[in-house]
Design a protein around this motif. Structure first.
Motif, PDB file in Angstrom:
ATOM      1  N   GLN A  93       0.892  -1.128  -0.089  1.00 58.21           N
ATOM      2  CA  GLN A  93       0.065  -0.207  -0.185  1.00 58.21           C
ATOM      3  C   GLN A  93       0.838   1.291  -0.077  1.00 58.21           C
ATOM      4  OE1 GLN A  93      -3.122  -1.841   3.005  1.00 58.21           O
ATOM      5  NE2 GLN A  93      -3.469   0.416   2.692  1.00 58.21           N
ATOM      6  N   LEU A 118      -8.354  -1.816  -0.626  1.00 51.67           N
ATOM      7  CA  LEU A 118      -7.882  -2.235   0.692  1.00 51.67           C
ATOM      8  C   LEU A 118      -8.311  -3.626   0.911  1.00 51.67           C
ATOM      9  CD1 LEU A 118      -8.670   1.136   2.483  1.00 51.67           C
ATOM     10  CD2 LEU A 118      -6.524   0.304   1.602  1.00 51.67           C
ATOM     11  N   HIS A 121      -5.733  -5.812  -0.596  1.00 56.43           N
ATOM     12  CA  HIS A 121      -4.342  -5.854   0.104  1.00 56.43           C
ATOM     13  C   HIS A 121      -4.398  -6.797   1.245  1.00 56.43           C
ATOM     14  CE1 HIS A 121      -2.130  -2.991  -2.432  1.00 56.43           C
ATOM     15  NE2 HIS A 121      -3.389  -2.048  -2.175  1.00 56.43           N
TER      16      HIS A 121
END
Length: 160
Positions: A93, A118, A121
């Motif tokens: 990130q 997100l 990830h």
């Protein structure tokens, strides 16, 4: 029994051909309808630089996913986990922070689209922990999570 004189046998090939033709016609109609249907995904307008950065990142992610699956198939779990964390996980990130604002995709995305990224990830990091620990079954179970957020995002959003 003489098959040439049996009329039901003579009709079978023609009926089979008609069924195949009907199926082909139906498939063709369905495909043409799908191709002509309007794209229902949400259009996300990004600055051109951010759109190009995002496009390059998605292409790189495809290569990384392929390499992870290759490593898993070769029973190289630790390497697969390391790669997943480095390139796709939470550790990856913020790699565009140093770019000009107009070249950073994240700030220009709708919140739900950004949240999918997100989630991707986090899923990659979860897979990475299992793979790095040598937990083959758990890592294999988590492997589809590496692409789940990708699929959800590409199914929901488009940039052109």
């Amino acid at each position: 029994m003489n098959y040439l004189s049996d009329q039901s046998f003579a009709r079978r090939p023609r009926a089979a051909v008609r069924r195949r033709q009907a199926r082909s016609l139906l498939v063709g109609m369905l495909l043409s309808g799908a191709l002509l249907a309007e794209d229902q995904r949400q259009l996300v307008i990004l600055p051109p630089a951010a759109q190009e950065v995002l496009r390059q990142e998605m292409l790189e992610n495809l290569l990384v996913l392929n390499e992870i699956m290759t490593l898993m198939a070769a029973d190289k779990l630790k390497e697969a986990g390391d790669l997943a964390e480095q390139k796709l996980g939470v550790s990856a990130q913020g790699k565009h922070r140093s770019k000009p604002f107009a070249a950073r995709p994240g700030p220009h995305m709708p919140p739900a689209m950004h949240a999918l990224g997100l989630d991707g990830h986090r899923a990659a990091s979860e897979f990475a922990r299992a793979a790095q620990a040598g937990e083959r079954e758990r890592a294999a179970t988590l492997l589809p999570g590496l692409t789940g957020a990708c699929v959800a995002c590409h199914f929901s959003y488009r940039t052109r």
